[in-house]
Design a protein around this motif. Structure first.
Motif, PDB file in Angstrom:
ATOM      1  N   VAL A 105       0.845  -1.188   0.000  1.00  0.00           N
ATOM      2  CA  VAL A 105       0.000   0.000   0.000  1.00  0.00           C
ATOM      3  C   VAL A 105       0.884   1.243   0.000  1.00  0.00           C
ATOM      4  O   VAL A 105       1.834   1.347   0.783  1.00  0.00           O
ATOM      5  CB  VAL A 105      -0.926   0.015   1.232  1.00  0.00           C
ATOM      6  CG1 VAL A 105      -1.747   1.304   1.267  1.00  0.00           C
ATOM      7  CG2 VAL A 105      -1.847  -1.185   1.214  1.00  0.00           C
ATOM      8  N   PHE A 106       0.561   2.171  -0.881  1.00  0.00           N
ATOM      9  CA  PHE A 106       1.300   3.432  -1.000  1.00  0.00           C
ATOM     10  C   PHE A 106       0.732   4.448  -0.020  1.00  0.00           C
ATOM     11  O   PHE A 106      -0.484   4.687   0.011  1.00  0.00           O
ATOM     12  CB  PHE A 106       1.185   3.951  -2.434  1.00  0.00           C
ATOM     13  CG  PHE A 106       1.829   5.290  -2.671  1.00  0.00           C
ATOM     14  CD1 PHE A 106       3.146   5.370  -3.075  1.00  0.00           C
ATOM     15  CD2 PHE A 106       1.112   6.460  -2.504  1.00  0.00           C
ATOM     16  CE1 PHE A 106       3.743   6.605  -3.317  1.00  0.00           C
ATOM     17  CE2 PHE A 106       1.687   7.694  -2.736  1.00  0.00           C
ATOM     18  CZ  PHE A 106       3.011   7.767  -3.141  1.00  0.00           C
ATOM     19  N   ARG A 107       1.606   5.047   0.791  1.00  0.00           N
ATOM     20  CA  ARG A 107       1.184   6.081   1.730  1.00  0.00           C
ATOM     21  C   ARG A 107       2.178   7.226   1.682  1.00  0.00           C
ATOM     22  O   ARG A 107       3.390   7.003   1.659  1.00  0.00           O
ATOM     23  CB  ARG A 107       1.099   5.534   3.167  1.00  0.00           C
ATOM     24  CG  ARG A 107       0.034   4.468   3.355  1.00  0.00           C
ATOM     25  CD  ARG A 107       0.039   3.950   4.777  1.00  0.00           C
ATOM     26  NE  ARG A 107      -0.942   2.877   4.965  1.00  0.00           N
ATOM     27  CZ  ARG A 107      -1.060   2.159   6.067  1.00  0.00           C
ATOM     28  NH1 ARG A 107      -0.261   2.391   7.104  1.00  0.00           N
ATOM     29  NH2 ARG A 107      -1.967   1.200   6.156  1.00  0.00           N
ATOM     30  N   SER A 108       1.647   8.444   1.676  1.00  0.00           N
ATOM     31  CA  SER A 108       2.506   9.622   1.611  1.00  0.00           C
ATOM     32  C   SER A 108       2.056  10.661   2.618  1.00  0.00           C
ATOM     33  O   SER A 108       0.860  10.916   2.784  1.00  0.00           O
ATOM     34  CB  SER A 108       2.467  10.218   0.202  1.00  0.00           C
ATOM     35  OG  SER A 108       3.378  11.293   0.087  1.00  0.00           O
ATOM     36  N   SER A 109       3.029  11.234   3.331  1.00  0.00           N
ATOM     37  CA  SER A 109       2.743  12.292   4.297  1.00  0.00           C
ATOM     38  C   SER A 109       3.878  13.299   4.255  1.00  0.00           C
ATOM     39  O   SER A 109       4.839  13.149   3.496  1.00  0.00           O
ATOM     40  CB  SER A 109       2.611  11.710   5.704  1.00  0.00           C
ATOM     41  OG  SER A 109       3.867  11.233   6.163  1.00  0.00           O
ATOM     42  N   LYS A 110       3.800  14.319   5.082  1.00  0.00           N
ATOM     43  CA  LYS A 110       4.870  15.312   5.148  1.00  0.00           C
ATOM     44  C   LYS A 110       6.155  14.708   5.702  1.00  0.00           C
ATOM     45  O   LYS A 110       7.252  15.183   5.430  1.00  0.00           O
ATOM     46  CB  LYS A 110       4.435  16.489   6.019  1.00  0.00           C
ATOM     47  CG  LYS A 110       3.313  17.327   5.420  1.00  0.00           C
ATOM     48  CD  LYS A 110       2.962  18.490   6.327  1.00  0.00           C
ATOM     49  CE  LYS A 110       1.860  19.349   5.727  1.00  0.00           C
ATOM     50  NZ  LYS A 110       1.508  20.492   6.612  1.00  0.00           N
ATOM     51  N   ILE A 111       6.008  13.646   6.502  1.00  0.00           N
ATOM     52  CA  ILE A 111       7.180  13.036   7.151  1.00  0.00           C
ATOM     53  C   ILE A 111       7.899  12.067   6.227  1.00  0.00           C
ATOM     54  O   ILE A 111       9.117  12.094   6.092  1.00  0.00           O
ATOM     55  CB  ILE A 111       6.757  12.319   8.451  1.00  0.00           C
ATOM     56  CG1 ILE A 111       6.127  13.320   9.421  1.00  0.00           C
ATOM     57  CG2 ILE A 111       7.951  11.614   9.087  1.00  0.00           C
ATOM     58  CD1 ILE A 111       5.559  12.689  10.664  1.00  0.00           C
TER      59      ILE A 111
END
Length: 322
Positions: free
Chosen positions: A113-119
């Motif tokens: 699963v692809f997940r993207s955040s500021k971190i």
């Protein structure tokens, strides 16, 4: 009349391009893979180098296991709506193998699963076998972290002495709980012993030691110089002091020495310098002139080594002469 909204449009376009890049699975990813069983102590240092185009994914899955590097070409799909990356079946070395030279492969599919955040931007999932083999080939759980474009590849990191740890007589990547990632250092691992040093020290004990000389020295520290003994023939050596690597794969020269200082213990058995032949040069065996110097002594020792025996010299601490 000037169009005052032009800088704003440029800014919006730049932000959109940056956001689109952050949302893409195209790129370089690193992670630590752990087998999903409590009894497993074997870890995999993993890498994706992938490119996505219209939902189709191609690239490489590379990994380091025990003391071997493995590479697989991969194909798969990425669904931008569900953010699911799927990798078609590839062979991955079975976690229970003790001899990687003729080990058994597990054939596994990948789902992440692809997940993207500021971190961080991650791919979280596993490689798993089909229902028939899932009890033998347990899932390989991996959290991949996306890396900068200019980050070194896994193969380059290994060549550049990456930091790995040794556990239960195998060379293992450290568990994910002990690994951190930063933009400038994709894998920073809390261990100071590099892979090349671990491998070198294991190779050392596979050969017997031939003691050439026991030398009396008077200082706590002495200088060691090594030259090619006679004609230059491209001899290459590693040096160990009390089983610890001190010089790694350096070529012996006739004019410029390989030099180092070693501390001398009061117990002679703790002062053994060993020359390991990395090759036999053009004129076997691998031969060197070793010069040992302290404040009152200078010794010259002809020493040689081959693929069966290492050449050794032992230092013995004695009182200074008045």
């Amino acid at each position: 009349m000037k169009f005052r909204g032009f800088p704003l449009i440029l800014c919006l376009l730049f932000c959109f391009a940056t956001f689109s890049q952050a949302q893409s699975v195209t790129g370089k990813w690193y992670g630590i893979g752990n087998i999903a069983i409590t009894a497993s102590t074997n870890g995999y240092l993993c890498e994706f180098i992938i490119k996505e185009n219209g939902g189709k994914v191609t690239g490489e899955f590379n990994y380091f296991f025990r003391n071997g590097y493995f590479s697989n070409r991969i194909t798969g799909t990425f669904n931008s709506s569900t953010r699911m990356l799927k990798i078609k079946t590839i062979p991955i070395l079975y976690h229970g193998n003790t001899d990687i030279s003729n080990g058994v492969d597990c054939f596994m599919d990948g789902e992440f699963v692809f997940r993207s955040s500021k971190i961080e931007t991650i791919l979280l999932g596993n490689f798993s076998a089909d229902d028939i083999h899932k009890f033998t080939c347990a899932p390989l759980n991996i959290k991949f972290v996306k890396q900068p474009k200019d980050a070194p590849t896994l193969k380059e990191q290994i060549a550049a002495k990456p930091l790995l740890i040794e556990k239960q007589d195998t060379i293992l990547p450290v568990l994910m709980s002990k690994a951190t990632t930063t933009p400038n250092n994709p894998l920073t691992i809390n261990q100071t012993k590099p892979l090349y040093e671990i491998i070198a020290e294991k190779e050392l004990i596979k050969r017997s030691n031939q003691l050439f000389k026991e030398l009396d020295v008077v200082d706590d520290s002495v200088r060691i110089d090594l030259y090619d003994n006679g004609e230059y023939d491209k001899d290459s050596i590693s040096l160990f002091y009390n089983g610890k690597l001190r010089v790694y794969r350096e070529e012996l020269k006739t004019r410029t020495p390989i030099s180092l200082y070693v501390n001398v213990d009061s117990v002679a058995a703790n002062n053994t310098l060993v020359m390991f032949a990395e090759n036999l040069g053009e004129i076997p065996p691998n031969a060197a002139l070793m010069i040992v110097t302290d404040s009152q002594n200078r010794y010259e020792v002809n020493i040689n080594a081959n693929y069966l025996k290492n050449g050794a010299v032992r230092l013995k601490k004695i009182p200074k002469r008045k």
